[in-house]
Write a protein that holds these residues in place. Structure first.
Motif, PDB file in Angstrom:
ATOM      1  N   LYS A 125     -77.266 105.030 -86.406  1.00 14.79           N
ATOM      2  CA  LYS A 125     -76.775 103.702 -86.046  1.00 14.79           C
ATOM      3  C   LYS A 125     -77.432 102.600 -86.885  1.00 14.79           C
ATOM      4  O   LYS A 125     -76.952 101.464 -86.914  1.00 14.79           O
ATOM      5  CB  LYS A 125     -77.050 103.414 -84.564  1.00 14.79           C
ATOM      6  N   ILE A 126     -78.536 102.941 -87.549  1.00 14.05           N
ATOM      7  CA  ILE A 126     -79.262 102.010 -88.407  1.00 14.05           C
ATOM      8  C   ILE A 126     -79.737 102.791 -89.630  1.00 14.05           C
ATOM      9  O   ILE A 126     -80.212 103.921 -89.495  1.00 14.05           O
ATOM     10  CB  ILE A 126     -80.490 101.417 -87.687  1.00 14.05           C
ATOM     11  N   ALA A 127     -79.597 102.206 -90.826  1.00 19.14           N
ATOM     12  CA  ALA A 127     -80.075 102.870 -92.039  1.00 19.14           C
ATOM     13  C   ALA A 127     -81.093 101.972 -92.746  1.00 19.14           C
ATOM     14  O   ALA A 127     -80.873 100.774 -92.899  1.00 19.14           O
ATOM     15  CB  ALA A 127     -78.920 103.180 -92.980  1.00 19.14           C
ATOM     16  N   PHE A 128     -82.203 102.578 -93.147  1.00 22.11           N
ATOM     17  CA  PHE A 128     -83.216 101.881 -93.936  1.00 22.11           C
ATOM     18  C   PHE A 128     -83.050 102.290 -95.392  1.00 22.11           C
ATOM     19  O   PHE A 128     -82.907 103.479 -95.702  1.00 22.11           O
ATOM     20  CB  PHE A 128     -84.612 102.237 -93.451  1.00 22.11           C
ATOM     21  N   VAL A 129     -83.104 101.307 -96.292  1.00 26.90           N
ATOM     22  CA  VAL A 129     -82.868 101.528 -97.711  1.00 26.90           C
ATOM     23  C   VAL A 129     -84.117 101.138 -98.488  1.00 26.90           C
ATOM     24  O   VAL A 129     -84.525  99.971 -98.471  1.00 26.90           O
ATOM     25  CB  VAL A 129     -81.661 100.713 -98.216  1.00 26.90           C
ATOM     26  N   GLY A 130     -84.718 102.106 -99.154  1.00 22.84           N
ATOM     27  CA  GLY A 130     -85.936 101.847 -99.918  1.00 22.84           C
ATOM     28  C   GLY A 130     -85.751 102.177-101.385  1.00 22.84           C
ATOM     29  O   GLY A 130     -86.236 103.201-101.858  1.00 22.84           O
ATOM     30  N   LEU A 131     -85.034 101.324-102.095  1.00 21.34           N
ATOM     31  CA  LEU A 131     -84.748 101.556-103.509  1.00 21.34           C
ATOM     32  C   LEU A 131     -85.487 100.588-104.427  1.00 21.34           C
ATOM     33  O   LEU A 131     -85.381 100.701-105.645  1.00 21.34           O
ATOM     34  CB  LEU A 131     -83.240 101.430-103.778  1.00 21.34           C
ATOM     35  N   GLY A 132     -86.207  99.624-103.854  1.00 21.86           N
ATOM     36  CA  GLY A 132     -86.832  98.602-104.671  1.00 21.86           C
ATOM     37  C   GLY A 132     -85.869  97.460-104.927  1.00 21.86           C
ATOM     38  O   GLY A 132     -84.648  97.618-104.908  1.00 21.86           O
ATOM     39  N   CYS A 133     -86.440  96.287-105.136  1.00 28.46           N
ATOM     40  CA  CYS A 133     -85.654  95.066-105.353  1.00 28.46           C
ATOM     41  C   CYS A 133     -85.332  94.908-106.848  1.00 28.46           C
ATOM     42  O   CYS A 133     -86.220  95.115-107.689  1.00 28.46           O
ATOM     43  CB  CYS A 133     -86.482  93.875-104.869  1.00 28.46           C
ATOM     44  N   PRO A 134     -84.077  94.589-107.217  1.00 25.97           N
ATOM     45  CA  PRO A 134     -82.944  94.217-106.364  1.00 25.97           C
ATOM     46  C   PRO A 134     -81.963  95.349-106.095  1.00 25.97           C
ATOM     47  O   PRO A 134     -80.894  95.117-105.541  1.00 25.97           O
ATOM     48  CB  PRO A 134     -82.265  93.130-107.202  1.00 25.97           C
ATOM     49  N   PRO A 175     -76.074  98.452 -89.506  1.00 28.00           N
ATOM     50  CA  PRO A 175     -77.060  97.665 -90.247  1.00 28.00           C
ATOM     51  C   PRO A 175     -77.713  98.482 -91.359  1.00 28.00           C
ATOM     52  O   PRO A 175     -78.152  99.613 -91.134  1.00 28.00           O
ATOM     53  CB  PRO A 175     -78.090  97.273 -89.178  1.00 28.00           C
ATOM     54  N   LEU A 176     -77.755  97.914 -92.559  1.00 29.88           N
ATOM     55  CA  LEU A 176     -78.477  98.486 -93.683  1.00 29.88           C
ATOM     56  C   LEU A 176     -79.652  97.562 -93.975  1.00 29.88           C
ATOM     57  O   LEU A 176     -79.456  96.402 -94.329  1.00 29.88           O
ATOM     58  CB  LEU A 176     -77.578  98.590 -94.916  1.00 29.88           C
ATOM     59  N   LEU A 177     -80.864  98.060 -93.816  1.00 27.37           N
ATOM     60  CA  LEU A 177     -82.059  97.243 -93.978  1.00 27.37           C
ATOM     61  C   LEU A 177     -82.740  97.580 -95.296  1.00 27.37           C
ATOM     62  O   LEU A 177     -83.262  98.689 -95.476  1.00 27.37           O
ATOM     63  CB  LEU A 177     -83.043  97.472 -92.834  1.00 27.37           C
ATOM     64  N   ALA A 178     -82.730  96.629 -96.229  1.00 25.35           N
ATOM     65  CA  ALA A 178     -83.419  96.794 -97.507  1.00 25.35           C
ATOM     66  C   ALA A 178     -84.890  96.458 -97.306  1.00 25.35           C
ATOM     67  O   ALA A 178     -85.243  95.297 -97.111  1.00 25.35           O
ATOM     68  CB  ALA A 178     -82.792  95.880 -98.560  1.00 25.35           C
ATOM     69  N   VAL A 179     -85.747  97.466 -97.326  1.00 21.83           N
ATOM     70  CA  VAL A 179     -87.155  97.260 -96.947  1.00 21.83           C
ATOM     71  C   VAL A 179     -88.140  97.604 -98.054  1.00 21.83           C
ATOM     72  O   VAL A 179     -89.357  97.528 -97.851  1.00 21.83           O
ATOM     73  CB  VAL A 179     -87.498  98.058 -95.672  1.00 21.83           C
ATOM     74  N   GLY A 180     -87.664  97.993 -99.239  1.00 22.82           N
ATOM     75  CA  GLY A 180     -88.523  98.129-100.398  1.00 22.82           C
ATOM     76  C   GLY A 180     -89.727  99.021-100.215  1.00 22.82           C
ATOM     77  O   GLY A 180     -89.628 100.192 -99.839  1.00 22.82           O
ATOM     78  N   ALA A 181     -90.923  98.441-100.463  1.00 18.52           N
ATOM     79  CA  ALA A 181     -92.165  99.210-100.464  1.00 18.52           C
ATOM     80  C   ALA A 181     -92.586  99.681 -99.083  1.00 18.52           C
ATOM     81  O   ALA A 181     -93.573 100.419 -98.957  1.00 18.52           O
ATOM     82  CB  ALA A 181     -93.284  98.383-101.087  1.00 18.52           C
TER      83      ALA A 181
END
Length: 268
Positions: A163-172, A188-194
């Motif tokens: 139901k929620i996905a965290f995305v850790g690919l680095g900015c941008p 929801p896709l949460l871009a959370v980086g480091a």
């Protein structure tokens, strides 16, 4: 709960929210299976939108962008009088969302990084939040995905029951991915980086006293000078200069001064 709306900081619309309001918005979208792109922007992430009109378009179409760094929070307070007492730090936001998801029975998906990183991250998260359901994980290919690969990834995320996905690919890259994929996965896709590296124990965080004084960038620069010196020694002074111009009303970047991306990039 603090939610004082979106405000223009150097042409990028940042949400003046606290942790409670941000988590509420994310969990509500997860329960409703509503597409949502979320990012926590510090100075570097904000400046990617300042310097690139196409990326500014993406960021200004995010449903939620929180002030990850104190310098971004200070800008909201100085420019718009939002009186935010604290930033919404991406790694902490991830933990807050995971804690609420564990209680609410909302499964999560982890996308990005290496297989080894994801294994360590999954173990640390489930140890910290015993009720957390991790519906699936997928390591990054560290390149642009082909169309079949993108569709395979969409199918995997949707079929996982997350139901929620965290995305850790680095900015941008993570913001590009979240913007392009949010309608396809309806969550929801949460871009959370480091945050992935921090919580897996693979990367040290700055001491609290440095974080509180907006000096986290200096800690990271000392740790990785070859990779980060151009980013911080160029972007930080530029950020301060443009912020001064907006504060004194000598110059302000229009959030509508954007260019829709010519094509999808879909990093993964």
């Amino acid at each position: 709960m603090i939610d004082r709306g979106k405000h223009n900081v150097l042409g990028v619309r940042i949400d003046a929210v606290n942790y409670q309001a941000a988590v509420h918005k994310i969990v509500d979208a997860a329960r409703m299976q509503r597409p949502m792109a979320v990012s926590a922007l510090a100075v570097h992430g904000l400046m990617t939108g300042v310097l690139d009109r196409e990326h500014r378009y993406r960021l200004n179409n995010f449903e939620l962008i929180v002030p990850d760094g104190h310098p971004v929070r200070w800008a909201l307070n100085w420019l718009h009088g939002t009186k935010l007492p604290d930033r919404v730090y991406g790694p902490n936001l991830m933990l807050e969302v995971c804690e609420t998801a564990a209680v609410a029975g909302l499964p999560i998906f982890l996308f990005g990084g290496s297989e080894e990183l994801l294994d360590e991250l999954q173990a640390k998260l489930t140890e910290r939040f015993p009720g957390l359901q991790i519906a699936g994980t997928r390591a990054s290919k560290f390149r642009t995905l082909t169309e079949p690969e993108r569709e395979e990834l969409v199918d995997e995320i949707c079929a996982s029951g997350a139901k929620i996905a965290f995305v850790g690919l680095g900015c941008p890259r993570q913001e590009v991915f979240s913007h392009e994929m949010k309608q396809r996965v309806s969550m929801p896709l949460l871009a959370v980086g480091a945050a992935f590296n921090f919580h897996a124990g693979q990367l040290a965080q700055a001491p609290r006293w440095m974080q509180d004084r907006g000096l986290e960038w200096l800690f990271r620069l000392v740790k990785e000078p070859r990779r980060l010196w151009r980013r911080y020694l160029y972007l930080n002074p530029l950020y301060l200069g443009l912020l001064f111009l907006q504060l004194t009303r000598l110059y302000s970047i229009n959030p509508e001064a954007v260019d829709p991306p010519a094509a999808e990039m879909c990093y993964g």
